[in-house]
Design a protein around this motif. Structure first.
Motif, PDB file in Angstrom:
ATOM      1  N   GLY A 118       3.051 -38.461  44.177  1.00 41.02           N
ATOM      2  CA  GLY A 118       3.247 -37.205  43.459  1.00 41.02           C
ATOM      3  C   GLY A 118       3.775 -37.371  42.049  1.00 41.02           C
ATOM      4  N   ASN A 119       3.518 -38.529  41.448  1.00 39.23           N
ATOM      5  CA  ASN A 119       3.984 -38.772  40.083  1.00 39.23           C
ATOM      6  C   ASN A 119       2.898 -38.308  39.107  1.00 39.23           C
ATOM      7  OD1 ASN A 119       4.868 -39.696  37.616  1.00 39.23           O
ATOM      8  ND2 ASN A 119       5.256 -41.787  38.292  1.00 39.23           N
ATOM      9  N   ARG A 120       2.976 -37.037  38.743  1.00 37.03           N
ATOM     10  CA  ARG A 120       1.953 -36.453  37.874  1.00 37.03           C
ATOM     11  C   ARG A 120       1.991 -37.072  36.476  1.00 37.03           C
ATOM     12  NH1 ARG A 120      -2.115 -33.730  39.412  1.00 37.03           N
ATOM     13  NH2 ARG A 120      -1.877 -32.005  37.997  1.00 37.03           N
ATOM     14  N   ALA A 121       3.172 -37.360  35.969  1.00 42.60           N
ATOM     15  CA  ALA A 121       3.282 -37.972  34.636  1.00 42.60           C
ATOM     16  C   ALA A 121       2.672 -39.375  34.650  1.00 42.60           C
ATOM     17  CB  ALA A 121       4.734 -38.024  34.177  1.00 42.60           C
ATOM     18  N   GLY A 122       2.953 -40.139  35.696  1.00 45.58           N
ATOM     19  CA  GLY A 122       2.379 -41.475  35.829  1.00 45.58           C
ATOM     20  C   GLY A 122       0.872 -41.417  35.983  1.00 45.58           C
ATOM     21  N   GLU A 123       0.418 -40.437  36.745  1.00 46.03           N
ATOM     22  CA  GLU A 123      -1.024 -40.243  36.918  1.00 46.03           C
ATOM     23  C   GLU A 123      -1.681 -39.938  35.575  1.00 46.03           C
ATOM     24  OE1 GLU A 123      -4.122 -37.197  39.200  1.00 46.03           O
ATOM     25  OE2 GLU A 123      -1.985 -37.103  39.675  1.00 46.03           O
ATOM     26  N   ALA A 124      -1.062 -39.046  34.813  1.00 47.43           N
ATOM     27  CA  ALA A 124      -1.606 -38.688  33.495  1.00 47.43           C
ATOM     28  C   ALA A 124      -1.625 -39.889  32.558  1.00 47.43           C
ATOM     29  CB  ALA A 124      -0.794 -37.549  32.890  1.00 47.43           C
ATOM     30  N   ALA A 125      -0.547 -40.666  32.562  1.00 52.12           N
ATOM     31  CA  ALA A 125      -0.476 -41.847  31.699  1.00 52.12           C
ATOM     32  C   ALA A 125      -1.562 -42.858  32.076  1.00 52.12           C
ATOM     33  CB  ALA A 125       0.912 -42.493  31.786  1.00 52.12           C
ATOM     34  N   THR A 126      -1.758 -43.055  33.375  1.00 47.28           N
ATOM     35  CA  THR A 126      -2.760 -44.002  33.832  1.00 47.28           C
ATOM     36  C   THR A 126      -4.164 -43.513  33.487  1.00 47.28           C
ATOM     37  OG1 THR A 126      -1.311 -44.779  35.596  1.00 47.28           O
ATOM     38  CG2 THR A 126      -3.648 -45.263  35.833  1.00 47.28           C
ATOM     39  N   LEU A 127      -4.431 -42.215  33.693  1.00 49.27           N
ATOM     40  CA  LEU A 127      -5.732 -41.655  33.313  1.00 49.27           C
ATOM     41  C   LEU A 127      -5.972 -41.815  31.816  1.00 49.27           C
ATOM     42  CD1 LEU A 127      -5.753 -38.437  35.497  1.00 49.27           C
ATOM     43  CD2 LEU A 127      -7.425 -40.297  35.608  1.00 49.27           C
ATOM     44  N   ASN A 128      -4.926 -41.603  31.037  1.00 46.37           N
ATOM     45  CA  ASN A 128      -5.031 -41.772  29.591  1.00 46.37           C
ATOM     46  C   ASN A 128      -5.352 -43.225  29.247  1.00 46.37           C
ATOM     47  OD1 ASN A 128      -4.683 -40.669  26.855  1.00 46.37           O
ATOM     48  ND2 ASN A 128      -2.970 -42.096  26.766  1.00 46.37           N
TER      49      ASN A 128
END
Length: 132
Positions: A118-128
């Motif tokens: 549930g780490n949305r910020a980490g998910e966003a960073a990785t997608l970026n």
């Protein structure tokens, strides 16, 4: 263990202030203490912190050395969020080294873990990182 945590925290403050050499000094003092007391989770965090400092200093090979040490420990202690962060860090270093394929290998491992924890910020960073 308290001493190592304090050293690690001081190192993090110096790193946030942009004083990477001073941060490294504190992290490198914390690491043997973490190992001596058997704090594997703290050891992995400190290894990751050292890797981040070396990455910030532009010493990518040294950063990889520390991230690669942190990764199996994160897995052993079951720190899924830490594992994902370390995978993302390794992917970023490979990307900076120009090895896009190797970077994607690590980033694509990090993505589902970020989602699982549930780490949305980490998910966003990785997608970026994957998209750049």
């Amino acid at each position: 263990a308290g001493e190592a945590a304090t050293l690690n925290n001081i190192g993090s403050v110096y790193d946030a202030l942009g004083n990477r050499q001073q941060a490294l000094t504190y992290f490198q003092q914390a690491l043997p203490i973490q190992r001596d007391v058997g704090n594997r989770a703290g050891e992995a965090t400190t290894l990751n912190n050292i890797g981040n400092v070396y990455s910030g200093l532009g010493d990518r090979q040294q950063a990889l050395t520390y991230f690669q040490q942190a990764l199996p420990i994160q897995r052993d202690v079951g720190n899924r969020a830490g594992e994902a962060a370390t995978l993302n860090n390794i992917g970023s270093v490979y990307d900076a080294l120009g090895d896009r394929q190797q970077a994607l290998t690590y980033l694509q491992q990090a993505l589902p873990i970020h989602r699982d924890v549930g780490n949305r910020a980490g998910e966003a960073a990785t997608l970026n990182n994957i998209g750049s």
